[in-house]
Design a protein around this motif. Structure first.
Motif, PDB file in Angstrom:
ATOM      1  N   LYS A  76       0.843  -1.190   0.000  1.00  0.00           N
ATOM      2  CA  LYS A  76       0.000   0.000   0.000  1.00  0.00           C
ATOM      3  C   LYS A  76       0.886   1.250   0.000  1.00  0.00           C
ATOM      4  CE  LYS A  76      -3.846   2.048   2.523  1.00  0.00           C
ATOM      5  NZ  LYS A  76      -4.368   2.744   1.370  1.00  0.00           N
ATOM      6  N   ASN A  77       1.933   1.219   0.799  1.00  0.00           N
ATOM      7  CA  ASN A  77       2.827   2.368   0.877  1.00  0.00           C
ATOM      8  C   ASN A  77       3.647   2.559  -0.388  1.00  0.00           C
ATOM      9  OD1 ASN A  77       2.673   3.929   3.351  1.00  0.00           O
ATOM     10  ND2 ASN A  77       3.064   1.991   4.367  1.00  0.00           N
ATOM     11  N   LEU A  78       3.910   1.466  -1.074  1.00  0.00           N
ATOM     12  CA  LEU A  78       4.653   1.598  -2.333  1.00  0.00           C
ATOM     13  C   LEU A  78       3.867   2.490  -3.292  1.00  0.00           C
ATOM     14  CD1 LEU A  78       6.742   0.816  -4.570  1.00  0.00           C
ATOM     15  CD2 LEU A  78       5.383  -1.221  -4.974  1.00  0.00           C
ATOM     16  N   PHE A  79       2.554   2.292  -3.330  1.00  0.00           N
ATOM     17  CA  PHE A  79       1.760   3.040  -4.300  1.00  0.00           C
ATOM     18  C   PHE A  79       1.297   4.386  -3.781  1.00  0.00           C
ATOM     19  CE2 PHE A  79       1.584  -1.239  -6.035  1.00  0.00           C
ATOM     20  CZ  PHE A  79       1.899  -0.971  -7.361  1.00  0.00           C
ATOM     21  N   LEU A  94      13.391  -0.197   8.691  1.00  0.00           N
ATOM     22  CA  LEU A  94      13.135  -1.541   8.200  1.00  0.00           C
ATOM     23  C   LEU A  94      14.015  -1.802   6.981  1.00  0.00           C
ATOM     24  CD1 LEU A  94      11.437  -4.121   8.204  1.00  0.00           C
ATOM     25  CD2 LEU A  94       9.784  -2.942   6.766  1.00  0.00           C
ATOM     26  N   ALA A  95      14.015  -0.835   6.065  1.00  0.00           N
ATOM     27  CA  ALA A  95      14.803  -0.993   4.842  1.00  0.00           C
ATOM     28  C   ALA A  95      16.288  -1.077   5.179  1.00  0.00           C
ATOM     29  CB  ALA A  95      14.533   0.171   3.901  1.00  0.00           C
ATOM     30  N   THR A  96      16.693  -0.346   6.210  1.00  0.00           N
ATOM     31  CA  THR A  96      18.108  -0.388   6.592  1.00  0.00           C
ATOM     32  C   THR A  96      18.510  -1.763   7.078  1.00  0.00           C
ATOM     33  OG1 THR A  96      18.102   1.936   7.184  1.00  0.00           O
ATOM     34  CG2 THR A  96      19.845   0.585   8.134  1.00  0.00           C
ATOM     35  N   VAL A  97      17.717  -2.338   7.975  1.00  0.00           N
ATOM     36  CA  VAL A  97      18.125  -3.638   8.501  1.00  0.00           C
ATOM     37  C   VAL A  97      18.061  -4.707   7.414  1.00  0.00           C
ATOM     38  CG1 VAL A  97      17.629  -3.165  10.913  1.00  0.00           C
ATOM     39  CG2 VAL A  97      15.836  -4.134   9.475  1.00  0.00           C
ATOM     40  N   ARG A 143       2.122   7.026  -0.468  1.00  0.00           N
ATOM     41  CA  ARG A 143       2.715   7.294   0.842  1.00  0.00           C
ATOM     42  C   ARG A 143       2.944   8.778   1.043  1.00  0.00           C
ATOM     43  NH1 ARG A 143       6.717   4.603  -2.235  1.00  0.00           N
ATOM     44  NH2 ARG A 143       8.412   5.990  -2.823  1.00  0.00           N
ATOM     45  N   GLU A 144       3.187   9.166   2.294  1.00  0.00           N
ATOM     46  CA  GLU A 144       3.301  10.579   2.638  1.00  0.00           C
ATOM     47  C   GLU A 144       4.737  11.081   2.496  1.00  0.00           C
ATOM     48  OE1 GLU A 144       0.546  12.396   4.118  1.00  0.00           O
ATOM     49  OE2 GLU A 144      -0.586  10.677   3.340  1.00  0.00           O
ATOM     50  N   ARG A 145       5.683  10.226   2.890  1.00  0.00           N
ATOM     51  CA  ARG A 145       7.067  10.677   2.910  1.00  0.00           C
ATOM     52  C   ARG A 145       7.903   9.885   1.913  1.00  0.00           C
ATOM     53  NH1 ARG A 145       8.386  10.434   9.310  1.00  0.00           N
ATOM     54  NH2 ARG A 145       6.266   9.915   9.916  1.00  0.00           N
ATOM     55  N   ARG A 146       9.083  10.426   1.658  1.00  0.00           N
ATOM     56  CA  ARG A 146      10.051   9.739   0.791  1.00  0.00           C
ATOM     57  C   ARG A 146       9.395   9.245  -0.481  1.00  0.00           C
ATOM     58  NH1 ARG A 146      11.634   8.744   6.014  1.00  0.00           N
ATOM     59  NH2 ARG A 146       9.892   7.338   6.203  1.00  0.00           N
ATOM     60  N   LYS A 147       8.904  10.218  -1.243  1.00  0.00           N
ATOM     61  CA  LYS A 147       8.122   9.835  -2.407  1.00  0.00           C
ATOM     62  C   LYS A 147       8.972   9.556  -3.631  1.00  0.00           C
ATOM     63  CE  LYS A 147       3.858  12.038  -1.022  1.00  0.00           C
ATOM     64  NZ  LYS A 147       2.818  13.022  -1.333  1.00  0.00           N
ATOM     65  N   MET A 194       4.049   2.303   9.126  1.00  0.00           N
ATOM     66  CA  MET A 194       4.945   1.683   8.150  1.00  0.00           C
ATOM     67  C   MET A 194       5.720   2.767   7.403  1.00  0.00           C
ATOM     68  SD  MET A 194       6.170  -0.964   6.786  1.00  0.00           S
ATOM     69  CE  MET A 194       5.244  -2.483   6.797  1.00  0.00           C
ATOM     70  N   ASP A 195       4.998   3.808   7.030  1.00  0.00           N
ATOM     71  CA  ASP A 195       5.641   4.922   6.331  1.00  0.00           C
ATOM     72  C   ASP A 195       6.747   5.519   7.204  1.00  0.00           C
ATOM     73  OD1 ASP A 195       6.147   6.733   4.396  1.00  0.00           O
ATOM     74  OD2 ASP A 195       4.409   8.007   4.797  1.00  0.00           O
ATOM     75  N   GLN A 196       6.437   5.648   8.495  1.00  0.00           N
ATOM     76  CA  GLN A 196       7.359   6.277   9.429  1.00  0.00           C
ATOM     77  C   GLN A 196       8.613   5.441   9.670  1.00  0.00           C
ATOM     78  OE1 GLN A 196       5.408   6.716  13.201  1.00  0.00           O
ATOM     79  NE2 GLN A 196       7.344   7.062  14.254  1.00  0.00           N
TER      80      GLN A 196
END
Lengths: 58, 433, 397, 200
Positions: A26-29, B290-293, A31-35, B283-285
Motif C-alpha cells: 500500500k505504501n509503495l503506491f 526496516l529498509a536499513t536492517v 505514501r506521505e514521505r520519501r516519495k 509503516m511509512d514512518q
C-alpha cells in the motif's frame, strides 16, 4: 498443548509477515514521505523479502 | 589475497560514498555497494547471496515494526498525551528528579529486550516530548535519548553483545550484572548532569505548557494509561521467568498483543479502518529503519563472501595490544555500524580469546566491549539508533550536527568502555553477580 | 510530482525476478537429498519421531540408521550434523555408514541430527550451498547447512533464551541451536524437542557411548579436542594421548559444569551414557577468513588465517605453505576435508577401544575406515555408487 | 587379564612410536612413596597423570593420593599423610571461559601457598608439564603463570618436548640447577613413572 500453541504462534508470524507485506505494498503506491523514485525501488525489494518469507521459501 | 581483498574493500567504500551522495538513500546504497562488491569479487550477479543477506536482520525489522505499531496505537488513544501532561504537571519544578526518572524509563525496555531501539520506540517519543516541553534544546534531547538508548541496550539482564560473545566463546552469560551496572550508573549520571546543566532559555511556564498540551480524551484514566505497558512488562517478565510454562512469544507478537490491548482501551475500539490507517502511517514512518536492517544484511553477506569482513577482522585483531587499545574506539563502533550485532561475533569473540590467552579477565573484557559496540549505532552505513533518535526527537539539523550534539557524552561512554578494556584485571572485583 | 505507476510495477516485477532467482536456489537447497549406500551390516532405519511422536511430519524428524550385530555387546550412538555448517561431521558418518562392520553390539548413526538446520545457508555468513567429493565413480554432492534450526521451521525466537531446566540465559538465537537445547523438553520448541527425542533414544535403547561430531574454528581454544563428560574423561584422555602419539594431535578437555545445554554436559547428566564431543579444525567457519568458497571448505587454506596462526591466535597446528607433520609423517596443509573426516573416524575408534578396556561389559566390536585409510585413499574412496548398489541399501537424507 | 591386555597394547604403541628414546634429558630421578599428585592451573592434566600412573602398573593405587586443589578448603591437605613427594602437573583448561573457567589469581595464590608449605615439610617437589604446546600460552596466561609458580621451585622437572620448544624449561632447569627429563609424547609419562619406580 504447548506444542500446539507454539505451532499456532509459528503460523501467526507468517500471517503477520503477510500483513506487513500488504502494508508495504500500500505504501509503495501511496505514501506521505520519501516519495522519490529511489524509494520505490527500496520498497519493492523489501516487499519481495516479506513475500519470500510468507510463502515459506526463506 | 590481502591486496585483492583490499582493492575490493576500497571499491565498495567508494561505491557506498558515491551512491549515498547521489541517491540520498543509505538503504539502496548498501544494496548497490553489495552488488558492485560481488561483481568485483567475481561472484557475478549475486541474487542468492543478496536475498539471503536480506533475511539476516529480518526479525529485527519485525520488532521495529511491531514496536512502532504498538506505540502509535497507544498514542492514538490519547494515553500518551495524558501521560506527558501528568509528568509535566508533577515534575515541572523538579528537573533533576525528572531527568533521573526519564533515564530509568528509557533504560527499562532496552534492558529487558537487549535492544536500545526498542527503548526509543516504546518510550523515546514520550521522553522527547516531555523534555521539549521542559525547554531543553533539541540537541540535548537527542543526546539524552541516544545515550540512554545505548545504556539500555548494554544494561542487564539482557546485553546482546555480551551474550553473543559469551555464546561464541563458550562462556556462560553469568557474572555480568554488577560489572555492567556500575559503569552504566556513572555514564547515566554524567549524561543527566550534562543535560540538566544546559541552558533552557525558552522554557515556558507551567500553565502555558499545560494549555498547549491537548486535553486527554473523555474517559481517559490511569487504568487505560498503565494497562498496555503493564501487559508489556508482564509478558516480558513471564517470558524470562516462566519460560517453560508458556510458548515462545517473541517480541513482535508481544508488541502486537500490547497494541491490541491499547486499541481495546479506546472508545472507538472496533474502528478497524482507523487502526489500519495508523498502521499504514507507522509503516511509512519506520520504513527507513526496516529498509536499513534488510539492506545492511545484504551488504554484510557480500562483505563476508568477498573476504572484506575477514580482512577487517584480521587487521584489527592482529594489531599489537597498544594499537588495539588505541583503535578500539574506532574499530568497534564502525564494526557495529556496518555489521550491527555481528560486530560482537566478528571482532568481540577473537578479542575475548586473545585477552584470555594473556590472562586478562574475560568477563570484564566482554562487558567493556559491550560498551564500545553500541557507540557505533549512530555510524554509517546503518546508523540505526542514530536515525531513530533523529526521527523521534524531530531533530532538524544535519546528521553531522546530530553527531556533534551527542559527542560529549558519547566520548565519555567510550572512555569508560576503553578504561574497562585496558584494566580488566583491576576491575574483576566487579564480577560478583 | 508523482512517480508513474508503471515504474512502480516494473520495480516490483524486477524485485520479484530477483526473489525468484534466489528462491529457486533456496528451494533447491532445502529439498536436495544426499544419497547413502549403507553397509551390509545395516539392519533398519527408524525415524527420530519414533521417540517423540510430535516430531512426525516436521523438519525436525530425521532418520536413524541402526546396525545390529545380533551379538550381545554395548551400544553406541553417533551424531553428525548437530551443526550442519560443520559438514565433515555428516561426511564422517556417511563414510562410517557405508563401510561399518559390526561384530558385536549395536550401532545407531544419525547423519543429520538437526535436519532442519541442514536445509538453509547461514544468514549473513555467505555460506556455499554444497560441496563435492570426488569418488571412484564420479562426484558426490552434499549440503552445507546453518548452525541453527531453519526459521521456516521454528519462528519466532524469544528475546532471551532460557535454557531448560537450568534456567541459564543464553543469546536468543541459541534456542535454535541443537547443541544448546539439551536435554530438551517434550513440549518445547522444535529444537528442544529434537534434543529430547535424542535423549529418549539414548535412554530407551540404553546407549553405552555417545559421540557428537563437531568442527570448530581454529581460533576457538577447544579445536582438535575431545570434550568429555565426567564419566568419560578417562576414555577421552587415554584416547587423546594415544592419538597424539600415533596419528594426529588431539587434546582432551573436561566438560565445564556451568555451561549448559551442550551435549557433552547434558547428555551425560541426563542419561547413563558415556558422552563425548569431538571437534576438528574447520578454517571455513573462522570469522577472519577471506573469500568464502568451496575450495576453502575443502582445503581450508586461507592467508588471513595464516596471519592469525603466525601471531599465535589459533589453537591447533595450521600452515598453508609447508604444512605440519602428523605422527605418521603426512604433511597436513590447511585443514583438508579428508583430514577432518579421518580425525572423526579414528577419534571414534580410539575412544571405543578405551571404552572396551575400561568397561569390558559394554564392549562393542566395530570396524570402519580410520584416519590412515582416509588420508591414504581419500573420503570419496569409501563412498559407494548408488546406481550399482542393491536398492534396498540406498537411502536419501 | 585387563591389565595384561592394556600392557600388550601399550607395548605395541611404544613399538610404533619408535624404539628410540622416548625418554631423554637428565636421568630419571628415583621416586619416593607415598606422594601427593596434584594439578596447577585447574586443567585436566592431573587426572591424566593419575590415569597414566594407574596404567603403568608401577605402583599400587594406595601408594599415592590425588587432590585436584589441595589447600583450597582443607589446610591439612599436605599433612594428611606423610607424603614424601608433591607431584604437580601443570596446565590450565581451555574449555569454558568466564564463570565456567578458571580464576587464575586465586589459583596462583593457592599454588604459592602450596609450594611454601611443601618446602616447609621438606617434600620433594616434581613439576611435570606433559601436555605439550596446548598448555603453553602467551606471557600472562593461566598456563604461563602456573608454570612460573611451580617450575622454578621444583626439585625435578618432567616436560614433554613439544612444550619446551622455546626452551623455557631448559632455562629454568639450568638457572635453578634442577634435573630435567624430557618425553616425546604425553603417553611416555608412563615410561617415566616406570623408571621412577622400578619393579622390585
Amino acid at each position: 498443548m504447548l506444542v500446539l500453541m507454539d505451532t499456532i504462534i509459528h503460523y501467526f508470524y507468517f500471517v503477520m509477515a503477510g500483513f506487513f507485506a500488504i502494508l508495504l505494498l500500500k505504501n509503495l503506491f501511496k505514501r506521505e514521505r520519501r516519495k522519490g523514485l529511489v524509494y520505490d525501488i527500496v520498497y519493492s525489494y523489501v516487499i519481495m523479502v516479506f513475500i519470500l518469507r510468507v510463502i515459506g521459501i526463506k | 589475497m590481502y591486496l585483492q581483498t583490499t582493492i575490493i574493500a576500497i571499491i565498495m567504500v567508494a561505491t557506498f560514498a558515491l551512491a549515498s551522495w547521489k541517491l540520498k538513500s543509505p538503504e539502496i546504497s548498501m544494496v548497490i555497494t553489495a552488488i558492485v562488491g560481488a561483481l568485483v569479487g567475481g561472484f557475478g550477479f549475486p541474487s542468492r547471496l543478496l536475498v539471503e543477506g536480506m533475511f539476516t536482520y529480518f526479525d529485527v525489522g519485525m520488532i521495529f515494526l511491531t514496536a512502532s505499531i504498538f506505540i502509535n496505537i497507544y498514542s492514538e488513544t490519547g494515553a500518551m498525551n495524558a501521560l506527558v501532561r501528568w509528568i509535566v504537571k508533577q515534575f515541572y519544578d523538579r528537573k533533576w528528579l525528572m531527568l533521573i526518572l526519564l533515564g530509568i524509563l528509557m533504560i527499562i525496555p532496552g534492558a529487558l529486550t537487549g535492544a536500545g531501539s526498542v527503548s526509543i520506540f516504546v518510550v523515546g517519543g514520550l521522553v522527547a516530548s516531555v523534555m521539549n516541553y521542559m525547554g531543553f534544546t533539541k540537541r540535548r534531547v537527542a543526546a539524552f535519548i541516544y545515550l540512554f538508548a545505548m545504556l539500555a541496550a548494554v544494561s542487564p539482564p539482557i546485553n546482546l553483545w555480551a551474550m553473543l560473545m559469551a555464546a561464541q566463546a563458550n562462556m556462560p552469560y553469568v557474572g555480568f550484572n554488577v560489572v555492567l551496572l556500575v559503569p552504566i550508573v556513572i555514564i547515566a549520571l554524567f549524561t543527566i548532569i550534562y543535560t540538566g546543566t544546559s541552558k533552557t532559555p525558552e522554557r515556558k511556564n507551567k500553565e502555558h505548557i499545560l494549555s498547549e498540551l491537548p486535553l486527554p480524551p473523555e474517559g481517559m484514566n490511569w487504568f487505560k494509561i498503565i494497562t498496555p505497558f503493564a501487559v508489556l512488562l508482564v509478558l516480558i517478565l513471564i517470558s524470562k521467568f516462566a519460560a517453560f510454562s508458556i510458548p515462545v512469544l517473541g517480541l513482535p507478537l508481544t508488541f502486537v498483543i500490547c497494541a491490541f490491548v491499547s486499541a481495546m482501551m479506546d472508545r472507538k475500539r472496533w474502528d478497524v479502518r482507523k487502526w489500519f490507517g495508523v498502521m499504514v502511517k507507522t509503516m511509512d514512518q519506520v520504513f527507513p529503519l526496516l529498509a536499513t536492517v534488510i539492506s545492511v544484511g545484504a551488504l554484510v553477506n557480500i562483505m563476508t563472501a568477498t573476504g572484506v569482513r575477514g580482512l577487517l577482522a584480521i587487521t584489527f585483531i592482529t594489531l599489537p595490544m597498544v594499537l588495539i587499545y588505541i583503535t578500539a574506539l574506532l574499530f568497534a563502533p564502525f564494526a557495529q555500524g556496518a555489521l550491527s550485532y555481528g560486530s560482537a561475533i566478528i571482532l568481540g569473540t577473537p578479542i575475548i580469546f586473545l585477552f584470555n590467552s594473556i590472562g586478562l579477565n574475560v568477563t570484564v573484557t566482554a562487558a567493556a566491549l559491550s560498551f564500545l559496540f553500541p557507540l557505533g549505532d549512530c555510524l554509517p552505513p546503518s546508523r540505526i539508533v542514530g536515525r531513530l533518535t533523529v526521527e523521534t526527537v524531530g531533530y532538524e539539523g544535519s546528521y553531522m550536527s546530530f553527531l556533534k550534539a551527542i559527542a560529549i557524552p558519547w566520548l565519555f561512554m567510550g572512555a569508560i568502555g576503553l578504561l574497562m578494556l585496558i584494566f580488566p584485571n583491576q576491575l574483576d572485583f566487579l564480577v560478583v553477580y | 510530482m508523482k512517480n508513474p505507476q508503471y515504474l512502480k510495477i516494473l520495480f516490483l516485477v524486477l524485485s520479484g525476478v530477483l526473489g525468484l532467482l534466489a528462491g529457486i536456489e533456496f528451494w533447491e537447497l532445502r529439498h536436495y537429498k544426499e544419497t547413502v549406500v549403507v553397509s551390509e551390516d545395516f539392519t533398519e532405519k527408524v525415524m527420530l519421531s519414533q521417540y517423540l511422536p510430535s516430531l512426525k511430519n516436521t523438519w525436525g524428524d530425521t532418520p536413524i540408521y541402526v546396525y545390529d550385530s545380533g551379538v550381545p555387546g554395548g551400544s553406541m550412538l553417533v551424531l553428525g550434523g548437530t551443526h550442519p555448517y560443520e559438514p565433515a561431521t555428516s561426511l564422517a558418518t556417511y563414510v562410517m555408514m557405508e563401510n561399518i562392520d559390526v561384530t558385536s553390539g549395536k550401532v545407531y548413526i544419525i547423519p543429520h541430527a538437526n535436519m532442519s538446520a541442514s536445509t538453509l545457508g547461514m544468514l549473513g555468513n555467505a555460506y556455499i550451498k554444497y560441496y563435492h567429493i570426488e569418488t571412484t565413480w564420479g562426484q558426490k554432492k552434499f549440503r552445507v547447512g546453518d548452525r541453527n534450526t531453519n526459521p521456516l521451521d521454528q519462528w519466532p525466537d524469544p528475546f532471551t533464551y532460557v535454557h531448560y531446566p537450568s534456567t541459564q540465559n543464553l543469546a536468543y538465537q541459541d534456542i535454535r541451536n541443537l547443541n544448546r537445547t539439551f536435554p530438551g523438553r517434550p513440549d518445547g520448541t522444535l529444537t528442544e524437542r529434537i534434543s529430547y527425542a535424542i535423549m529418549e533414544l539414548i535412554r530407551n535403547e540404553d546407549i553405552d557411548i555417545f559421540f557428537d561430531f563437531h568442527e570448530a574454528s581454529l581460533m576457538y581454544p577447544v579445536v582438535s579436542t575431545y570434550v568429555a563428560h565426567d564419566r568419560s574423561m578417562d576414555i577421552s584422555m587415554m584416547a587423546a594421548m594415544m592419538l597424539s602419539a600415533t596419528q594426529f594431535p588431539m587434546k582432551s578437555e573436561a566438560s565445564p559444569k556451568n555451561l549448559r545445554g551442550l551435549t557433552h554436559r547434558e547428555v551425560g547428566d541426563f542419561s547413563n551414557t558415556l558422552a563425548i564431543l569431538m571437534e576438528t579444525p574447520e578454517a571455513f567457519i573462522d570469522r577472519v577468513v577471506g573469500r568464502m568458497s568451496e575450495e576453502l571448505m575443502l582445503e581450508g587454506k586461507d592467508e588471513f588465517l595464516q596471519t592469525a596462526a603466525e601471531k599465535g591466535l589459533v589453537y591447533c597446528d595450521y600452515d598453508i605453505y609447508e604444512g605440519f607433520p602428523d605422527a605418521l609423517g603426512n604433511m597436513i596443509i590447511g585443514t583438508p576435508m579428508d583430514y577432518r573426516v579421518g580425525r572423526h573416524l579414528s577419534g571414534t575408534l580410539e575412544a571405543l577401544n578405551w571404552m572396551n578396556q575400561f568397561f569390558p561389559d559394554k564392549a562393542i566390536s566395530v570396524t570402519f575406515p580410520n584416519y590412515v585409510d582416509v588420508m591414504n585413499n581419500g573420503s570419496g574412496h569409501y563412498l559407494h555408487d548408488p546406481s550399482k548398489a542393491d536398492p534396498s541399501r540406498v537411502f536419501q537424507n | 587379564m585387563r591389565k595384561v591386555l592394556i600392557l600388550v597394547l601399550l607395548s605395541m604403541l611404544l613399538f610404533t612410536t619408535g624404539l628410540f628414546a622416548v625418554v631423554s634429558g637428565d636421568p630419571v630421578v628415583e621416586g619416593q612413596l607415598p606422594f601427593l599428585l596434584t594439578n596447577a592451573g585447574q586443567g585436566p592434566g592431573g587426572k591424566m597423570a593419575r590415569l597414566l600412573i594407574w596404567q603403568s602398573g608401577a605402583i599400587e593405587d594406595t601408594d599415592f593420593d590425588y587432590n585436584a586443589e589441595p589447600l583450597k578448603e582443607d589446610p591439612n591437605d599436605l599433612t594428611a599423610r606423610e607424603y614424601k613427594m608433591l607431584f604437580v602437573i601443570i596446565g590450565s583448561s581451555a574449555k569454558g571461559l568466564g564463570a565456567s573457567g578458571i580464576t587464575i589469581d586465586e589459583e596462583i595464590a593457592r599454588l604459592n601457598k602450596m609450594i611454601e608449605e611443601a618446602k616447609k615439610l621438606n617434600m620433594f617437589i616434581i613439576a611435570a608439564h606433559i601436555e605439550g604446546k596446548a598448555r603453553r600460552g602467551n606471557p600472562g596466561s593461566a598456563d604461563e603463570q602456573s608454570i612460573d609458580a611451580i617450575a622454578p621451585y621444583a626439585d625435578y622437572l618432567i616436560v614433554m618436548k613439544e612444550g619446551n620448544i622455546d626452551g623455557k624449561f631448559t632455562r629454568i632447569a639450568e638457572e635453578k640447577d634442577i634435573p630435567l627429563t624430557l618425553i616425546d609424547n604425553t603417553i611416555d609419562f608412563m615410561q617415566v613413572i616406570k623408571l621412577m619406580f622400578p619393579a622390585e
